[in-house]
Structure formats: C-alpha cells, structure tokens
Design a protein around this motif. Structure first.
Motif, PDB file in Angstrom:
ATOM      1  N   GLY A  71       0.784  -1.235   0.000  1.00 47.49           N
ATOM      2  CA  GLY A  71       0.000   0.000   0.000  1.00 47.49           C
ATOM      3  C   GLY A  71       0.804   1.267   0.000  1.00 47.49           C
ATOM      4  N   GLY A  72       2.140   1.159  -0.027  1.00 44.93           N
ATOM      5  CA  GLY A  72       2.986   2.344  -0.064  1.00 44.93           C
ATOM      6  C   GLY A  72       3.441   2.800   1.314  1.00 44.93           C
ATOM      7  N   PHE A  73       4.218   3.876   1.327  1.00 44.81           N
ATOM      8  CA  PHE A  73       4.781   4.397   2.578  1.00 44.81           C
ATOM      9  C   PHE A  73       3.691   4.957   3.481  1.00 44.81           C
ATOM     10  CE2 PHE A  73       6.985   7.695   5.109  1.00 44.81           C
ATOM     11  CZ  PHE A  73       7.937   6.885   5.723  1.00 44.81           C
ATOM     12  N   LEU A  74       2.636   5.505   2.868  1.00 46.55           N
ATOM     13  CA  LEU A  74       1.502   6.037   3.627  1.00 46.55           C
ATOM     14  C   LEU A  74       0.230   5.321   3.174  1.00 46.55           C
ATOM     15  CD1 LEU A  74       2.348   9.866   3.552  1.00 46.55           C
ATOM     16  CD2 LEU A  74       2.519   8.330   5.527  1.00 46.55           C
ATOM     17  N   PRO A  75       0.073   4.069   3.549  1.00 42.27           N
ATOM     18  CA  PRO A  75      -1.066   3.283   3.038  1.00 42.27           C
ATOM     19  C   PRO A  75      -2.423   3.816   3.474  1.00 42.27           C
ATOM     20  CG  PRO A  75       0.039   2.134   4.838  1.00 42.27           C
ATOM     21  CD  PRO A  75       0.906   3.300   4.478  1.00 42.27           C
ATOM     22  N   ASN A  76      -2.475   4.508   4.588  1.00 43.30           N
ATOM     23  CA  ASN A  76      -3.745   5.046   5.085  1.00 43.30           C
ATOM     24  C   ASN A  76      -3.863   6.551   4.887  1.00 43.30           C
ATOM     25  OD1 ASN A  76      -4.561   2.476   5.998  1.00 43.30           O
ATOM     26  ND2 ASN A  76      -3.392   2.739   7.892  1.00 43.30           N
ATOM     27  N   GLY A  77      -3.021   7.108   4.009  1.00 39.67           N
ATOM     28  CA  GLY A  77      -3.094   8.527   3.702  1.00 39.67           C
ATOM     29  C   GLY A  77      -2.271   9.386   4.657  1.00 39.67           C
ATOM     30  N   PRO A  78      -2.010  10.648   4.264  1.00 36.64           N
ATOM     31  CA  PRO A  78      -1.188  11.556   5.080  1.00 36.64           C
ATOM     32  C   PRO A  78      -1.774  11.815   6.466  1.00 36.64           C
ATOM     33  CG  PRO A  78      -1.481  12.424   2.852  1.00 36.64           C
ATOM     34  CD  PRO A  78      -2.407  11.265   2.989  1.00 36.64           C
ATOM     35  N   GLY A  79      -3.113  11.780   6.567  1.00 38.69           N
ATOM     36  CA  GLY A  79      -3.732  12.036   7.868  1.00 38.69           C
ATOM     37  C   GLY A  79      -3.342  11.018   8.919  1.00 38.69           C
ATOM     38  N   ALA A  80      -2.921   9.833   8.477  1.00 37.85           N
ATOM     39  CA  ALA A  80      -2.515   8.786   9.414  1.00 37.85           C
ATOM     40  C   ALA A  80      -1.263   9.180  10.193  1.00 37.85           C
ATOM     41  CB  ALA A  80      -2.280   7.482   8.666  1.00 37.85           C
ATOM     42  N   ILE A  81      -0.479  10.109   9.646  1.00 42.35           N
ATOM     43  CA  ILE A  81       0.712  10.581  10.375  1.00 42.35           C
ATOM     44  C   ILE A  81       0.286  11.236  11.676  1.00 42.35           C
ATOM     45  CG2 ILE A  81       2.679  12.166  10.309  1.00 42.35           C
ATOM     46  CD1 ILE A  81       2.691  11.837   7.267  1.00 42.35           C
TER      47      ILE A  81
END
Length: 484
Positions: A205-215
């Motif tokens: 799913g990539g480095f941010l699989p759940n989107g930037p908001g997951a940070i």
C-alpha cells in the motif's frame, strides 16, 4: 489572578545536600543513565504496534515529528533548569512565571498522571510475572512490586538512582542490540540471512497506506510514550552538579530519540510488512521470531518487565518529588514537604503510592469504568505540561536575561520564534485530538479534570489574595544561592 514577582535566579553549591532538605545522593552515572533510559518507556515496546497499524511505515514520520516536539520542549525546559535547578521543575517555573494558579494546576495534573501510571505499570508487571509463576495471583504480584519499589525509594535517593541505573542500562543495551541485529538482517547478514532491503517500506500500500492524515493519528498514539523525558530535570536537583547534569541531558536528547525510537521502529517496518498481525500484536517479538532468535518471547518479556519496573520506579520518584514541591509552596499538605533521615520525602512517597494502590484496586474491580476514566482523564496531561513549559520559558527567559544572563548556559534556539512555533504545533495536536474520534474522549476528559484543578487553584488564590498572602509574594525558592 496576578503574576508573581520576578524570580530570584539562583544556583547551588557543587556538593552537599540541597537546602530544601532533599539529599543530593544521585551520582553523575545515575543522572546520565536516567537521561538516556528515560526516553525508553514500556510504551515503546508494547504500544508501538498500534501506531504502526494506524500509519504503516509512515509511523516513522509520526515518531520524527513527535520527537522534534520533545526536543524543542526539552531545550526550553533545559534552559530554565540549568539557570535555576529546583525541585518541582516546570511546576515551580510556572508558579514563578505565570502565577500560583499555573504551578498548582500543572503540578497536581502531573502528579495525577504519574500516580495513574503507577497502577498501569504495576498491573503490567504483575501480568508478566503471573505468566511465569501462575501459582501466585496477579494482585499479589502487583502488591509485591509496588512494595519493593516503594521501599527502595524510601531508603534514599541513591537507592532509587541505583535501581534506575541498572533498569535503564538493561533497556539501553537491549534496544541497541535489537537495532544492530535488525540492521544486519536488513542487509542479509547473520542472523537473518535473507536481505529484505527497503521493499517493506513502499510495498503493502505504499509508505503512507492510510493517507497523510494517518501521520497525525500516529502522533496521537506515540506522543504519550515520550512522557518521562523531563524526569532528569526533576532528578538533577538531587545531584551534586545539577547544571552539568541538565546540560548533558538536554544536549543528548536528539540522538537518544533518533536512535532508540526512530532507529528501532525503522528496523521493524523495514524487516516486516506493517500490516502483519504479528507486528500489531508485538512488533519487537515479531522481528526476533522472524530472525529465528531462540526464546524471542521470553527475551522480550524480560526486557518489557525491566521497562515496566523502570517506569514504575521513575513514576514513584517523580510523583513524590512533585508532591514535595507542591508542599514546599503551600499547594499541598505541609507534611508532603518533610523529609526523613535519609533525606527523602517519605510522606509524599506514601501519598503517591496510596493513590497508586487505589487505582490498582479499581483496575481489578472496575476496569471498564473507574479505571478507564482515570486513564482517559490523564491522557492529555503531556500536552498540557509541554504548553506550560513553553509559556513559562517565554517569560523566564526575559527575566533571566535582565537579572543574571550568565545563568543561560543552555539557550533555546531562535528564541522566541521557535518557542511560538512549538506552541502552535502543540495546539494543532490538541485540536486534532478533538477532531479525531478516538482522541476526542481522552482530550475532553483531560480538559474536564484540568478545569476542575484550575478552579480549585483560582479559589485558593482568591482566598490568599483576600487574606493578604499574595502581597507577600511566592514561596521562597527551592534552591539557595552559592553563598548560602
């Protein structure tokens, strides 16, 4: 609700006991290890799996942003502590810089946080020990652990320092060994043998699989694992050379966070897929199991138990010293400010332990109601503490520059701009907690408890103003000048 007069910027002789009665019994090696190990909490070993599950490999950014926040706050606290090392640390600085109401409020909230932590860590330790010796009930293990560490804290501050030295030493050695073994495995060297490269950082799913908001969601899960970095500024007041101890701790906080937190999490998300069930359950055990390290579960149980006991030991020390400082300033019963023959605040220790025992009791009989309320209502205290440190530093810096600029042996970078930027970042995290479904309840309950404590503080201050106490100014500084 007036602001107290400017503080006396004071120092302390290089040796001997503190004039407040506390024993200067912490050696330099104790302070060094407390500073290094203080950022390695049980939350890193146990709670990091939830953060990885929420943000994927992007949890590295969550840890980096939170780590940056801690570095900036510690720099501010270090500036004040090096200029004026006192028992009570940031609570005392808030008292002198912002007003009695601020010192009272943040001091009691901080005490409340660590008193609840005592129950959490005692229960966690008891759970591990019960797994090893199931014949002894879990409540008995919790009682035994609390009593043993209470005893070490009551004997002398040196015994606390010695226990913490070895606890922290085990944590440091373990985490360094974990990172070294993990990095060898990443590049295909023994003991792993199979190079995984960096594919797990961008796959699944990539480095941010759940989107930037997951940070940001990840930040909410990891921010409280950094609580404890400030303990060294409290402990420094009981060392022969507090200024040197604070300076060394503040200057080393960057590499400590980078190595222990970001380094170990990098190993986990690089070696294993972030979405594996094993990582979510216990990331450090999962890595060791994947490398066929024999007895991985037992090894990590020992390390986690050490981290839990370390946190319990430090939590008891921290809560008691904050209670002692509150007693010194008239914000807690006077008995809290007394010390025994060993130079430790025995009444403050027993009061903190008593609350911890009550919380443990509720953890067994009302875990989903009373104990959950205690957990949630103390959840955002770290953010409140950091905010108070920032605002205190803004005022203390100006006063120190006017009265004794030579005391500024540690300086906040880009003052005051970076201080204001830190305040903005903390407020942003607070706002996101209110926006986030899971963080909202924790924040609202924490604000409720903070508002209740603040209300008590304001009533007390109004009573003091009416009785004329406010005209006399704040309580005498906890630390005497070189000539005393």
């Amino acid at each position: 609700m007036g602001v107290t007069p400017p503080p006396q910027v004071t120092g302390r002789p290089s040796s001997g006991d503190a004039p407040d009665g506390l024993q200067a019994g912490l050696k330099n090696r104790h302070l060094s290890m407390i500073a290094i190990g203080g950022v390695i909490g049980a939350g890193l070993f146990v709670g990091s799996g939830a953060g990885i599950a929420a943000a994927g490999p992007g949890i590295l950014l969550s840890y980096a942003l939170t780590g940056l926040l801690v570095v900036l706050v510690m720099r501010m606290l270090g500036e004040m502590a090096a200029a004026d090392p006192v028992s009570g640390s940031f609570s005392t600085y808030a008292d002198r810089s912002l007003g009695r109401w601020a010192g009272f409020t943040i001091g009691w909230l901080y005490w409340f946080f660590w008193a609840v932590v005592l129950a959490v860590e005692a229960t966690a330790a008891a759970g591990i020990l019960t797994g090893w010796v199931p014949a002894i009930p879990q409540w008995a293990w919790a009682l035994l652990v609390m009593l043993v560490l209470t005893g070490t804290n009551l004997v002398s501050v040196g015994s606390f320092g010695e226990f913490e030295f070895w606890f922290a030493g085990i944590k440091v050695v373990s985490i360094i060994a974990f990172i070294v073994i993990g990095l060898l495995a990443v590049f295909g060297l023994p003991p792993g043998g199979n190079a995984s490269g960096m594919s797990n950082l961008t796959g699944h799913g990539g480095f941010l699989p759940n989107g930037p908001g997951a940070i940001l969601s990840g930040m909410l899960l990891v921010v409280f694992s950094f609580m404890g970095s400030e303990i060294v500024t409290l402990a420094a007041a009981e060392s022969p050379d507090p200024v040197l101890a604070v300076r060394k701790a503040v200057n080393s906080v960057i590499w400590r966070i980078a190595l222990f937190y970001i380094g170990s999490i990098f190993v986990i998300v690089t070696l294993l897929p972030w979405d594996s069930k094993a990582v979510a359950a216990s990331p450090y055990v999962a890595v060791l199991d994947s490398l066929d390290i024999p007895g991985a579960g037992t090894i990590m149980d020992i390390v986690v138990l050490t981290a839990v006991l370390s946190c319990l030991n430090s939590g008891l020390y921290t809560a008691s010293r904050m209670a002692f400082s509150l007693g010194r300033r008239g914000d807690a019963p006077k008995a809290f400010a007394t010390v025994n023959k060993g130079g430790v605040p025995a009444v403050a220790i027993w009061a903190s332990v008593a609350f911890g025992f009550v919380a443990v009791f509720f953890n067994y009989i009302a875990k989903d109601t009373v104990f959950q309320f205690l957990l949630n209502s103390s959840g955002a205290v770290a953010l409140f503490v950091w905010l108070v440190i920032c605002f205190s530093q803004l005022r203390m810096r100006r006063r120190i520059e006017e009265e004794a600029p030579e005391r500024l042996t540690v300086r906040m970078w880009l003052y005051p701009y970076l201080t204001w930027a830190t305040i903005a970042l903390i407020l942003f995290v607070v706002g996101y907690m209110l926006y986030d479904t899971e963080g909202r309840k924790q924040m609202l309950l924490s604000v409720l408890v903070a508002a209740l404590v603040l209300a008590v503080a304001l009533v007390r201050q109004r009573s003091r103003n009416a009785s004329g106490e406010a005209a006399a100014g704040p309580a005498a500084p906890d630390v005497a000048g070189p000539g005393s």
